[in-house]
Motif scaffolding. Sequence first.
Motif, short mmCIF file in Angstrom:
data_model
loop_
_atom_site.label_atom_id
_atom_site.label_comp_id
_atom_site.label_asym_id
_atom_site.label_seq_id
_atom_site.Cartn_x
_atom_site.Cartn_y
_atom_site.Cartn_z
N ALA A 165 -8.77 1.08 -6.98
CA ALA A 165 -9.63 2.25 -7.16
C ALA A 165 -8.88 3.55 -6.91
O ALA A 165 -9.26 4.60 -7.43
N PRO B 69 0.82 -1.21 0.00
CA PRO B 69 0.00 0.00 0.00
C PRO B 69 0.86 1.26 0.00
O PRO B 69 0.37 2.32 -0.39
N GLU B 70 2.12 1.11 0.42
CA GLU B 70 2.96 2.32 0.45
C GLU B 70 3.26 2.85 -0.93
O GLU B 70 3.74 3.97 -1.07
N PRO C 289 -9.47 13.89 0.55
CA PRO C 289 -8.77 13.09 1.57
C PRO C 289 -9.38 11.70 1.69
O PRO C 289 -10.59 11.54 1.57
N GLY C 290 -8.53 10.74 1.89
CA GLY C 290 -9.01 9.37 2.00
C GLY C 290 -9.41 8.78 0.67
O GLY C 290 -9.85 7.64 0.60
N ARG C 291 -9.27 9.54 -0.41
CA ARG C 291 -9.72 9.02 -1.70
C ARG C 291 -8.61 9.16 -2.74
O ARG C 291 -8.14 8.18 -3.28
N PHE D 115 -5.41 -1.08 3.60
CA PHE D 115 -5.47 0.28 3.08
C PHE D 115 -4.47 1.14 3.86
O PHE D 115 -4.36 1.00 5.07
N ASN E 273 -14.09 -3.00 -2.66
CA ASN E 273 -13.02 -3.96 -2.42
C ASN E 273 -13.51 -5.22 -1.72
O ASN E 273 -12.92 -6.28 -1.87
N GLU F 80 -1.61 7.59 5.71
CA GLU F 80 -0.92 8.54 4.84
C GLU F 80 -1.76 9.76 4.54
O GLU F 80 -1.36 10.89 4.82
N HIS F 81 -2.91 9.56 3.91
CA HIS F 81 -3.76 10.72 3.56
C HIS F 81 -5.19 10.41 3.94
O HIS F 81 -6.04 10.27 3.09
N HIS G 119 -0.55 4.87 -1.73
CA HIS G 119 -0.68 6.08 -0.91
C HIS G 119 -2.09 6.40 -0.48
O HIS G 119 -2.29 7.18 0.44
N TYR G 120 -3.10 5.86 -1.14
CA TYR G 120 -4.47 6.15 -0.76
C TYR G 120 -5.22 4.84 -0.58
O TYR G 120 -4.88 3.85 -1.19
N PRO G 121 -6.27 4.84 0.25
CA PRO G 121 -7.00 3.59 0.42
C PRO G 121 -7.80 3.25 -0.83
O PRO G 121 -8.07 4.10 -1.67
N GLY G 122 -8.17 1.99 -0.94
CA GLY G 122 -9.08 1.57 -2.00
C GLY G 122 -8.47 0.61 -3.00
O GLY G 122 -9.13 0.22 -3.94
N GLY G 123 -7.21 0.21 -2.81
CA GLY G 123 -6.63 -0.73 -3.77
C GLY G 123 -6.53 -0.08 -5.13
O GLY G 123 -6.11 1.07 -5.27
N ARG H 263 -5.41 12.04 -4.56
CA ARG H 263 -4.89 13.36 -4.89
C ARG H 263 -4.91 13.49 -6.39
O ARG H 263 -4.45 12.60 -7.11
N ASP I 178 -9.06 10.47 5.21
CA ASP I 178 -10.19 11.36 5.41
C ASP I 178 -10.58 11.16 6.87
O ASP I 178 -11.08 10.10 7.23
#
Lengths: 388, 964
Positions: free
Chosen positions: A81, A71-72, A347-349, B682, B831, B686-687, A75-79, A351, B689
């Motif tokens: 996506a 995941p590093e 955020p969380g989605r 996930f 997911n 890092e960023h 950088h954002y969650p969602g795989g 950039r 929400d």
Amino acid sequence: MKTKTRIAIVLLIVTAAAVGITTWYKLYRDVPQPSWIASDRRDAFLNGWIASNGNSGIPYWIWLALPRMFPEYIHYPGGYAAFGISWEQGKEMPAGFAKKTIGYTRVSGNCALCHAASYRKGADDVPEVVAAVPGHALDIEPLLVFFQQCAQDERFNASEILAEVSMATKLSILDKLIYRFILIPQTRRALLDKRALIDAELLSHSRNPHTDPLFTQESMKGLATSMKERRAPKYPLPINTGLAATGKPIFDNFCGSCHSDGAGKRLGTVIPIAEIGTDKDMLKQGGYTAPSLDGIWVRGPYLHNGSVPTVGDLLNPQTQRPAVFFPGNDLLDVVKVGFVSNVPEEPGRRRFFQFDTAKAGNGNAGHTFGTNLSPIDKSALLEYLKTL
Amino acid sequence: MPTLGEMFHRLLNAEGQTRAARSVEYFGWFDMSLGMIILVAPFWAASILRIPAPTLEGSNYIRLVGLLVGGLGMLYVVSGRLNATGFVFASLLDRPIVPVIMAVLWYLKILPGPMALAFSISDFGGFLWTLWAWGADTRYRPDTDSGFVAQMAAGFFAFVSGVVRNSRTFHPDGRVFRGTVRSLHPSDPGLARAAERLVGAVLLRIGMGVMKRGMPAWLADRIPDAPSIAARFYTSSTPEEIRLERHAGEDLDLLATAGGDRLWKLLINLSTGGFANGLHQFDYFRNIYSADVPYKIDNGGLDVWVRLVPDLDPAVPTPSNGVAREAALTSAVARRATVRVEAQRTGDTNAPFVPISEIRFEEEIEIDQEALHFDPIAGRDFVPHGFLTRVRRAVYPASFANRGQTVAERARREQEGAGSRLFRYLNPRPIVNDRMPQPPEDAYLYTQGHWVRPVGLIVLGIVLLSGLYLAIRFTRDSPVEYADDELHFKHGSTGGERLTGIPYWFWVALPELFPELLPDRKTGRGFASFGMIYEKGGDPYELPVGVSMRNVRGIDMVYLNCAVCHTGTVRTAAGAPARVISGMPAQGFDLGGWAKFLMAIPLSEKFTPDRMLDQIRKMQDDPRRVVAKPDLINRLIFKFYAVYAARERLLMLRDRLSFVDNGTWGPGRVDTFNAPKALLNFPMKEHPDFRELIGNADFPSIWNQGPREGMQLHWDGNNTSVNERNLSAAFGTGAYPPTLDAPLVLRTAGWLLSKAQPPPFREFFPINESLATQGEGLYKEYCAVCHGTREAPYRHNPQLKEELVGTVIPIAKIGTDRWRLDSYTWLVAANQSTLYAGYEKEWGFDQPYPQRFSHFRKTGGYANAPLDGIWLRAPYLHNGSVPNLRELLEPASKRTKIFYRGNDVYDPQNVGFVSNIAEQDGRMLYRFDTAKPGNGHDGHEGKEYGTDLPPADKQALLEYLKTF
């Protein structure tokens, strides 16, 4: 012949047959995709397998494990996506990825990777996926770089990958051996070359879409037929039909000579660069073709180089168009027709990419048609354009 | 100096190879193939040997290594085949050095361990083999064909005959007869010539194969057994001559056994009861005796199978037991019965057996049978060949040499006992007896019970048996099973122990070793201070409700199951006994605190194998323990592996879940959907929400799942499938797709469909029935539209105009705290549809359960749930921010802002648990502040929600709700 020799020969034949059958089963047997893909045109476009040879794609379990292991690099969650790839809830594969079993199950990109997108009517809404539209949100280079970074990481080895896969499924001993000794090393090499996800035909198509004979391939014939019948998606929010009606004659007057069909119209022809005045960087034919505007509401950003975020901005002179904006957002701009492009990060989605019109090839000048209309006329025109 | 051509010839033919040279040749083949593989597939070879993945250039140098290894192998092969003694000696000098060098290089971290080990084993093993072969070459004659198997068999049978049986291994007791042979003049000239060679006298030894004299008759008659005939064909100088010793070349010893025309058929026959292949255990004359080896006869011109067929006199009745069998033989000899010798050409199983000679019984003779031994090798132009002959050449002399040479000697050894026979076997004395047979003219290996082989066999046996035991132990996977469904719900395994199990002895030791991390800092109570339910009174050895046990790989592991969050207690008053209610939210269990405890363990310096084993040792003999104390293997695993593995796993969990603050949950709550984000890894730090980082929610009740199928489940209604929701929740018990125990989980799921029911309020407190009836009307007016009917299936029949039970109310309308709603994002929903992927088809067939998740959807509000057992589901709203139903019927401004969670004493007036005191029975409760993020108690208020009703109406409504 002595019995012992006979027995030895029989055993050899039996063993060879067993090995041969197993090899075919595990590496070459072609299993058609599930019927729900073939039976629906939209699903066939979004998740259908179009690669032509059996070497394409990344083995499925590696594809599944990589976002969970690295995941590093996302950088954002969602795989997946998080790269701007659209994903319908409840569907196993995101749009643009096809899962297919040829011997082993593998995942490859298809047309929808670049030609499908999603839109949101409101900020809290779940994205809706649309097929055969410009993939405006897809950030393809970071996706390919992600695979490269994973392959370069020393954790990309059989032990680590199989450990992660063992949390998702139970592989048989034979499958584990095949992954360990064949698939994982092979995939690592392929990913280092950026070759794995998009096979050669799609790659050459992306470089030269107009002349490349992609559609002559057997596997593409069905797709080609369905593309001819496909219609643009309808604008999902309510349209002010009265206002749109007043916009139609404005469209016919100011836009129709290039963007409408009919005698004397120049739809589909090349408009000389002197007349259109847009950025010259990609110029090959002495001008740019005037396209038809069906489904224009979902085709932002605009102009050949995507340098104007909304149609409303296109109807403004160049000095009033945004010099820097953030494409890739799938939230609809309900006023200006296009996508909201002034939000640098959700955020969380995600950039979003910073599009600088000052950079070479990104110029947003030109196509100043209709910039002199009155505001009322412009809003009528925009309302009409929503109906296309 | 030989020519090159001669050398090539010798290379191709490899005659006269000593054993040592042959071992060098085979080692060379091994090295050549190894070199070939390394040359062709260097990357693969590198990964097998755990060498770091080479660059393209590096792989070419690995290919070079392969070339060198292959070249070395070729040297070995050529030298071995050319029988080059000097080279063989040299290989004995250089190969034993390899393990030493490998060890040094590995120690200096120059070479990876697997590579060093592989080369050490192969080179040192090859060295040992050549060394042994050299020794065998100096001690024994060069053997031409006798192979390893034959020598192993010789050692084995020498052991059995000499030590175990003190007689021949097979046919220990027989009767000896003299007979005469005449030719039957077969038409085939080759067979006729062979038949002429058999003419003369014959010595016949007839006996059963397995039985021993001295066995009780009833036992001997029941063991499957097969008779055999051993025949020595000789030419006697006088009619009465008995040929005790075979004259080489002149005499032919033929062995024939009944029960199958090949040895393997006989073995199968006997092991399956001895009913096949025409085997008659009690009648010598009804059997056909086959020599199980083929013979080359007529100067090698013919290759035949030979058998002996007694002439059966139909007038003689069939014997029915062993005694009668022997009697029948006696009378047959008396009347001079005959036995035909028949031959069949090999290669054609349909070829006829041609009678070539006839043996006639003359008389029974008494001789020292122990001195009579048979050498079943060539004689009288009958040359046996084949694998069995090679084995017999080694086995027969070995067996003879190790038993008593006379009947008297055998009897004496019988008195001695097996112990001294074993001693004699292990210490062979030089042979002085001149009656010992000399090695016959064709060379064969003559062993004298060399000790290496049987000891090796015994060691091999021990290794195999231990391997079998370990294989069985380390593949063990057996959950504790419960006959009662409710007990299965409380303690049955979901499969989580397979991946995330905690050894039982760790489970009991940890609270004792780390009391400072427990809320009440007291030892001797297990995890009771976290609110886990100990039904038997709270000794630390008992497994509380919600903890299951399964033996995985020989270790008893425990982990959580559904009941840990979905079983609670209720008491009618302080000091009253607590009643455990299955299916109720575990309102007293602090899951977050317990998880914090676990994740603090790996950071403590006390978490070492020595401290843990010390603690376990103190506790392992307590009579209250539930499983046996750890045995040697488990203790070794605990000491050298388990603590380190547990530390790694806990640290990983701690890291992945670090974005979740489980200290904010409190008893009875959990952050449901931030955990899957950790499972999917996930990158939440890092960023993020920040609006999705707190998703605290009350544990729900899980009664009556059947009628809930199709309703929008979970507080935010994100899934309409009960099965999927069950499996999703099962992740929390460690049941991942590969570890899920589907049948056991299905059993619990089945029980929850309709058998799990809330207990009625009336069992605990009285209800004002008339007031309740008044409340029913109010309920129908205000609540029924969203919450459905009191009884299953909760939907009205006929349907209301608007039927909203089980559907999602938009957040703007319900107005409750939105943190839980926002914690579940559409990214998680999308997911989640990859979970349980790959399970759709098994071997091409659809698998009904489990199926890939496909029902998760992001919603925009909270779902209206049915209110079964609502009295036990306090505190209320999705985040448990309203302590009792009375407050829920008040507008938010009037609801308590701070109260205490975790109590199980019930307050029947306000319909909820007592929540206004900070401590109950010496236990500190959790201070719940509704001002904190995620704890908001607004919403579910307004006229439609009954908060504007007059107090009397509210009381009636409350009374009615008690009847749910």
